[in-house]
Design an enzyme around this catalytic site. Sequence first.
Site, PDB file in Angstrom:
ATOM      1  N   LYS A 112       0.835  -1.194   0.000  1.00 57.30           N
ATOM      2  CA  LYS A 112       0.000   0.000   0.000  1.00 57.30           C
ATOM      3  C   LYS A 112       0.874   1.251   0.000  1.00 57.30           C
ATOM      4  O   LYS A 112       1.885   1.318   0.714  1.00 57.30           O
ATOM      5  CB  LYS A 112      -0.905  -0.009   1.233  1.00 57.30           C
ATOM      6  CG  LYS A 112      -1.897   1.149   1.290  1.00 57.30           C
ATOM      7  CD  LYS A 112      -2.788   1.019   2.520  1.00 57.30           C
ATOM      8  CE  LYS A 112      -3.822   2.144   2.588  1.00 57.30           C
ATOM      9  NZ  LYS A 112      -4.701   2.003   3.770  1.00 57.30           N
ATOM     10  N   SER A 188      -9.410   2.390   2.526  1.00 56.66           N
ATOM     11  CA  SER A 188      -8.410   3.108   1.741  1.00 56.66           C
ATOM     12  C   SER A 188      -7.357   2.217   1.104  1.00 56.66           C
ATOM     13  O   SER A 188      -6.502   2.698   0.375  1.00 56.66           O
ATOM     14  CB  SER A 188      -7.712   4.130   2.642  1.00 56.66           C
ATOM     15  OG  SER A 188      -6.997   3.491   3.680  1.00 56.66           O
ATOM     16  N   SER A 212     -10.332   0.150   6.460  1.00 59.19           N
ATOM     17  CA  SER A 212      -9.562   0.319   5.231  1.00 59.19           C
ATOM     18  C   SER A 212      -8.996  -0.970   4.654  1.00 59.19           C
ATOM     19  O   SER A 212      -8.543  -0.984   3.510  1.00 59.19           O
ATOM     20  CB  SER A 212      -8.416   1.309   5.461  1.00 59.19           C
ATOM     21  OG  SER A 212      -8.926   2.616   5.571  1.00 59.19           O
TER      22      SER A 212
END
Length: 503
Positions: A112, A188, A212
């Site tokens: 990420k 996210s 997320s």
Amino acid sequence: MSRERYETAGIGEAALTRLSATELASRIREGEVTATEAVEAHLDQVDARDDEINAFVTVCADEAREAAAEADRVLESAEADAPDGCDDSDGGNGDDGDEQIGPLHGVPIALKDLGSLKESLPYTFGSALFSDFVAPKTAVTVARLEEAGAIVLGTTNTPEFGHKGTTTNDVIGATASPIDTELNAGGSSGGSAAAVAAGMTPVATGSDAGGSLRIPAAACGVYGFKPTFGLVPSVSRPNGFGRARHHVTKGPLSRTVADSAALLSEMAGHHPDDPESVPVDIAFRDAVQEPSTDLRIAYSPALDVFPVTDAVRTVVDDAVASLEDAGATVEEVAVDHGYELDELIEAVIPTFTTSMLESATVTAESHGIDLREHPETVTDSLLRMLELGEQYGPADIARSDIARTAIFDAVQEVLSEYDLLATPTLSRADVGLHEDLDAEAWEWPLTWPFNWTGHPAASAPAGLTEAGHPVGLQLVGPRFGDDTVLAGSTVLESQRPWDHLYD
């Protein structure tokens, strides 16, 4: 790899990107596939799919190829040094002179673009203000995964500083769900979830401050696991204490439960430089080996108050029923936290927005960039969140903590009688690619209460709505009962396999 070798190994050329991480690691150790071939196959898949999906921010192809070549060299050396008749490439240590072959040796992984730092790679954090930032060091969790043999393919998309539940930003745009590219991948950790679902990587890292990991897992039809707070360390500076107000933790995204267990086995573990790290050991891998189906599961279709749509409820009802078919005892329950949804939202906004304000303050201290001074560049929804955060003080946080405590106590009460609590992951399954769910869209995810409480929670694919939209089933376990969550997830996976979602 030649076509003949693929056929001998029992896989087709395109099927390398369908293998799980654990299966791929096994085939690499057995010599059926090389790390170079695995990396090349996934890079080819990135080339083939990412223009449509938009999951990757940076692809470090050259570095991945170099790491794969080194992984192959190490494996060849270990095999050459092994005594006759012995295979020393089984994931452990050999003789004193042998180099270690880790359990993820040669397996591609994506990181990420927020928190999962690897030294010398560029990171944007989803912000145009950081287009020139290069990571000065490697995060603890990334270092552990690389020590286990994983090979980094690149970084994946996230909303600016991970502030909302949909993945879109002004750096590379929106990330689509590979299940239906008219839908957003969720956030996210949306880029990571989408990359996994599209076969661009077998596994990826994410982080979770309000859902997320679990939101994009549900939106992309993959498995996402938020571990108990404190199990996976995060050595962050200059503020080492910034993860507790809304429990923020890193975790895996994968296409199988076993792959998430494998990643957690490497990521978790006490680290002395994280003041919130706990010295608790959990046998993640053991949890997915012939798990007991004799589970008591409490089913809350809406956590009492969330507006779950009929389309989602139908799919989740069926998934929960399959757990009962497998031998679990399932009972519908009320969580009895005593709040209406608008009261809970009123309580969560101060805790989340002030935690984002803390992050912005640390960013200003660390990088000399105050996000609030760049309204022409920073996402409007993030600016709005920071503005909200500035309105709250200690009294507001104290009032929020009263509601937070009530939620914690209610969940604890349920889990004192049951092994797991099951809920939908999301209240709806039709969030469009460019739909902007911002600081006040708290009715969508049923995930964030468990960032308040710190309980382990996973989102597993439950199935598709009649419209073909993916739905997630959230399984919540007792604190440090991460193995129970994994076991329940494995039972669901065996009853309702979801690999067809990736066809």
